[in-house]
Enzyme design. Structure first.
Site, PDB file in Angstrom:
ATOM      1  N   TYR A 263     -40.880 -16.254 -58.452  1.00 38.52           N
ATOM      2  CA  TYR A 263     -41.279 -14.840 -58.371  1.00 38.52           C
ATOM      3  C   TYR A 263     -40.050 -14.019 -58.027  1.00 38.52           C
ATOM      4  CZ  TYR A 263     -43.575 -10.560 -56.704  1.00 38.52           C
ATOM      5  OH  TYR A 263     -43.969  -9.264 -56.518  1.00 38.52           O
TER       6      TYR A 263
ATOM      7  N   ASP B  74     -31.566 -15.534 -56.815  1.00 36.92           N
ATOM      8  CA  ASP B  74     -32.435 -14.602 -56.088  1.00 36.92           C
ATOM      9  C   ASP B  74     -32.706 -15.200 -54.711  1.00 36.92           C
ATOM     10  OD1 ASP B  74     -34.343 -12.992 -55.040  1.00 36.92           O
ATOM     11  OD2 ASP B  74     -35.774 -13.177 -56.696  1.00 36.92           O
TER      12      ASP B  74
ATOM     13  N   LYS C 230     -35.776  -8.916 -47.425  1.00 37.02           N
ATOM     14  CA  LYS C 230     -36.439  -9.500 -46.244  1.00 37.02           C
ATOM     15  C   LYS C 230     -35.525  -9.511 -45.013  1.00 37.02           C
ATOM     16  CE  LYS C 230     -39.628 -11.939 -49.272  1.00 37.02           C
ATOM     17  NZ  LYS C 230     -41.002 -11.579 -49.126  1.00 37.02           N
TER      18      LYS C 230
HETATM   19  C1  LIG Z   1     -37.575 -14.490 -54.306  1.00 36.54           C
HETATM   20  C2  LIG Z   1     -38.143 -13.104 -54.276  1.00 36.54           C
HETATM   21  N1  LIG Z   1     -37.606 -12.156 -55.053  1.00 36.54           N
HETATM   22  C3  LIG Z   1     -38.063 -10.898 -55.063  1.00 36.54           C
HETATM   23  C4  LIG Z   1     -39.126 -10.539 -54.273  1.00 36.54           C
HETATM   24  C5  LIG Z   1     -39.621  -9.128 -54.279  1.00 36.54           C
HETATM   25  O1  LIG Z   1     -39.305  -8.527 -53.068  1.00 36.54           O
HETATM   26  P1  LIG Z   1     -40.126  -7.225 -52.577  1.00 36.54           P
HETATM   27  O2  LIG Z   1     -41.502  -7.695 -52.272  1.00 36.54           O
HETATM   28  O3  LIG Z   1     -39.350  -6.767 -51.373  1.00 36.54           O
HETATM   29  O4  LIG Z   1     -40.066  -6.255 -53.693  1.00 36.54           O
HETATM   30  C6  LIG Z   1     -39.716 -11.485 -53.439  1.00 36.54           C
HETATM   31  C7  LIG Z   1     -40.876 -11.132 -52.602  1.00 36.54           C
HETATM   32  O5  LIG Z   1     -41.545 -11.935 -52.043  1.00 36.54           O
HETATM   33  C8  LIG Z   1     -39.202 -12.803 -53.431  1.00 36.54           C
HETATM   34  O6  LIG Z   1     -39.736 -13.740 -52.662  1.00 36.54           O
END
Ligand SMILES: Cc1ncc(COP(=O)(O)O)c(C=O)c1O
Length: 428
Positions: A142, A237, A265
């Site tokens: 994700y 990511d 985060k």
């Molecule tokens: C690996 C990863 N990338 C991107 C995101 C998206 O982040 P946000 O919820 O701050 O938009 C998340 C959210 O859980 C994530 O776990």
């Protein structure tokens, strides 16, 4: 639960499903979401005064627990002076310097307001740098809710994806190739047919949004090699895995050098922050230095930057990764013992992330290996845990988060409740 229930009834009238992010609605575990009022270190307190040991940790930012005094003081200090100016501020320089100083893969960084924005912007940058449009992502990873990353598998390995959400134009989905994780032969084949068209490959540092799908170092090294050979950028990511690994970042864990990393985060200490960074020659393509446009009204705002900076200072000065390994090791021993007679559930941990998985002898490495049957068992376990004042994420596909406000005694209590669940036959 009277107040929480009353709030929920009001909420559903004005917020879709009563929430602002789908998983919070408890749809996969049943029941209604619990409205929280306060955080206290390792604990959450709901609006009815019930206290829970919190393994959700706001989905990852709170590696120091709730309301760490240093972070609280930093936020209060900034707020007393004003909270957004739309100008450069000292706090964003401090956080950027910290990130560049500590992270080998980052020579320059740009702050945004969410993880979604970070990944979206990093991919735009990769497209700008390569002059190519297509990207590869892995099933089960994700990367936020950006259109062309909400994509499922197309039919057949080398085809492009189909949208996994209504409202995503098929034309966008077709820009994204998807394939299973942990498939070296498939990866080589995909690059052979599409490598020359890819702007970027994006992979979660440690895939942790669809279970905890730990990849092998060999697979990650192959990915790096293929990206180099075909001239596409490798984006790690690390929105979730960042500052959660024993070596801080997943790319360090694997010993790989991504071209760009995305963060979120922890880096915002619980405020809405995302970031993307990498080699200076790439980052200098961002406007106004270069031709890749990206902007934000509240990007780099002093409250968020101060919260992130205070969190990271504490993280490094008090050796959070070291303390997490102590706590994690303690939890590992307890869990292994509690689950020794249990066939249908396993436990896995990477740094401060852990996952309970179901119906497998071995820990899955790809989304396709996860048994859907686990969701039911998890729903029962989730309810039982709530009844025993333990707050787990409301979905079997989500990981649990450890933080340094937790103590060995907290973790022992979690293990004890799990033992009780096993004794009652909720998990077999
Ligand atoms: C690996 C990863 N990338 C991107 C995101 C998206 O982040 P946000 O919820 O701050 O938009 C998340 C959210 O859980 C994530 O776990």
């Amino acid at each position: 639960m009277k107040t929480s229930q009353a709030l929920y009834e009001k909420a559903v009238a004005v917020l879709p499903a009563g929430v602002n992010s789908p998983v919070r609605a408890f749809r996969s575990v049943g029941g209604t979401p619990i409205f929280m009022e306060r955080g206290e270190g390792a604990y959450l307190v709901d609006v009815d005064g019930n206290r829970y040991l919190d393994f959700c940790g706001s989905w990852g930012p709170l590696v120091l627990g709730h309301r760490h005094p240093r972070v609280t003081a930093a936020i209060e200090d900034v707020v007393s002076r004003g909270w957004t100016f739309g100008t450069p501020v000292a706090e964003e320089v401090a956080l950027a310097e910290m990130v560049v100083d500590k992270l080998r893969a980052v020579e320059m960084v740009r702050f945004v307001n969410s993880g979604t924005e970070a990944v979206m912007s990093a991919i735009r940058l990769a497209r700008g740098c390569t002059g190519r449009d297509r990207v590869l992502k892995f099933r089960g990873c994700y990367h936020g809710h950006v259109d062309y990353l909400l994509v499922d598998a197309g039919s057949g390995l080398a085809t492009f994806g189909t949208a996994s959400s209504a409202g995503v134009p098929e034309a966008f989905a077709r820009l994204t190739a998807t394939m299973p994780l942990n498939d070296p032969a498939g990866l080589a084949q995909l690059f052979e047919s599409l490598g020359g068209e890819l702007a970027a490959v994006v992979i979660e540092g440690v895939p942790a949004n669809n279970g905890l799908l730990v990849q092998t170092p060999e697979y990650v090294a192959q990915l790096r090699e293929l990206c180099d050979r075909y001239g596409c950028l490798l984006i790690f990511d690390e929105v979730l895995s960042g500052f959660r690994m024993p070596k801080v970042m997943a790319y360090e864990q694997y010993g790989v050098s991504p071209d760009l990393i995305t963060m979120g985060k922890v880096i915002g200490g619980g405020m809405p922050v995302g970031a993307y960074g990498g080699r200076a020659e790439i980052m200098q393509r961002i406007a106004p230095l270069g031709d890749v446009y990206q902007a934000g009204t509240l990007s780099g705002n002093p409250v968020a930057m101060a919260a992130g900076y205070a969190t990271l200072r504490e993280y490094y000065e008090s050796d959070v990764p070291g303390r997490i390994e102590e706590l994690g090791g303690h939890l590992d021993r307890g869990m292994q013992d509690a689950l020794s007679s249990v066939a249908e559930m396993g436990y896995l941990r990477q740094g401060s992330l852990f996952w309970l998985y179901f119906h497998r002898d071995e820990a899955p490495r790809a989304a396709e290996d996860i048994s859907g049957q686990g969701a039911e068992v998890y729903a029962r376990l989730h309810r039982f845990m709530l009844e025993h004042s333990i707050y787990l994420a409301p979905s079997s596909y989500e990981v649990g988060f450890l933080n340094t406000a937790m103590t060995e005694a907290d973790l022992d209590r979690f293990v004890e409740v799990l033992r009780a669940a096993v004794k009652e036959g909720l998990v077999q």
